[in-house]
Design an enzyme around this catalytic site. Sequence first.
Site, PDB file in Angstrom:
ATOM      1  N   LYS A  99      37.067  -9.524  10.257  1.00 26.55           N
ATOM      2  CA  LYS A  99      38.188  -8.586  10.166  1.00 26.55           C
ATOM      3  C   LYS A  99      38.410  -7.956  11.537  1.00 26.55           C
ATOM      4  CE  LYS A  99      35.574  -4.712  10.550  1.00 26.55           C
ATOM      5  NZ  LYS A  99      35.632  -3.833  11.767  1.00 26.55           N
TER       6      LYS A  99
ATOM      7  N   ASP B 184      31.482  -1.105   5.685  1.00 29.12           N
ATOM      8  CA  ASP B 184      32.691  -1.925   5.514  1.00 29.12           C
ATOM      9  C   ASP B 184      32.461  -3.145   4.620  1.00 29.12           C
ATOM     10  OD1 ASP B 184      31.082  -3.236   7.312  1.00 29.12           O
ATOM     11  OD2 ASP B 184      32.637  -3.601   8.805  1.00 29.12           O
TER      12      ASP B 184
END
Length: 267
Positions: free
Chosen positions: A8, A132
């Site tokens: 990401k 995350d």
Amino acid sequence: MLAFANAKINLGLNVTQKRADGYHNIETVFYPVKLYDVIELTDADETTCIVKGIDVPGNAEDNLCLKAFEVLKRDFDLPAQQITLLKNIPIGAGLGGGSSDAAHLIKLVNDKFKLELSVEVMQDYVRPLGADCAFFIDNQPAYAFGKGDEFSSIAIDLSKYYLVLVKPPIHVATADAYAGIKPIIPSRSVKDLIHLPIAEWKSNLKNDFEPSVFSKYPEIEQIKTSLYQSGALFSLMSGSGSCVYAIFDRQVSLPELERENRVFYNV
């Protein structure tokens, strides 16, 4: 069974508050990109984790994939598995590779053993492993807040643009990155700024880690400068790591940056 665990990038990142539990509150937009680790799960006599590809610091027993499997094993009668991880996403780059591996391992086990866990339940299993990690369960663009593990969906699509990642041979430790941070609540939220035209992101979307990381590693700042000189519409350091990404409106070749860095095109 195989899973492809993607990386990401962070489209803006503000560190807003130091928490009583020692963590920080942040706000950012997580955006999945096409750079992958590969995870294979096979039946075995004992549960082990074998890591191939990029060298990963530490012992294999501390790998997040193995920890994710053990989290599920506490609640389910799972047979022993050999976890083979082919590591391609750079370490210490701010790309969330380890977190993605853990989340995709949870999803892989869920599929293989038909546990029928919901997205929300899988997120709860993986949250303790990293701030995350939970993002990679749903794996869709999201506005993240709190520790980075609370989400709201956000409509952002960069598929018509050309994304490039540049990873220098530098490992930025998360703890070191946070050491240079003075939390502040921004006047405008990333959640609002992300809807500006990309041409306006350069003067509006920030990463609070850049000033302290750039002062310690000026070569990372030079990468960002070079990307803008090459015509990038927008460029930013991703997360708290050393990787810098750029958004172009055309296909590019950056041989000068390839000399000392790993460059990933069209991610």
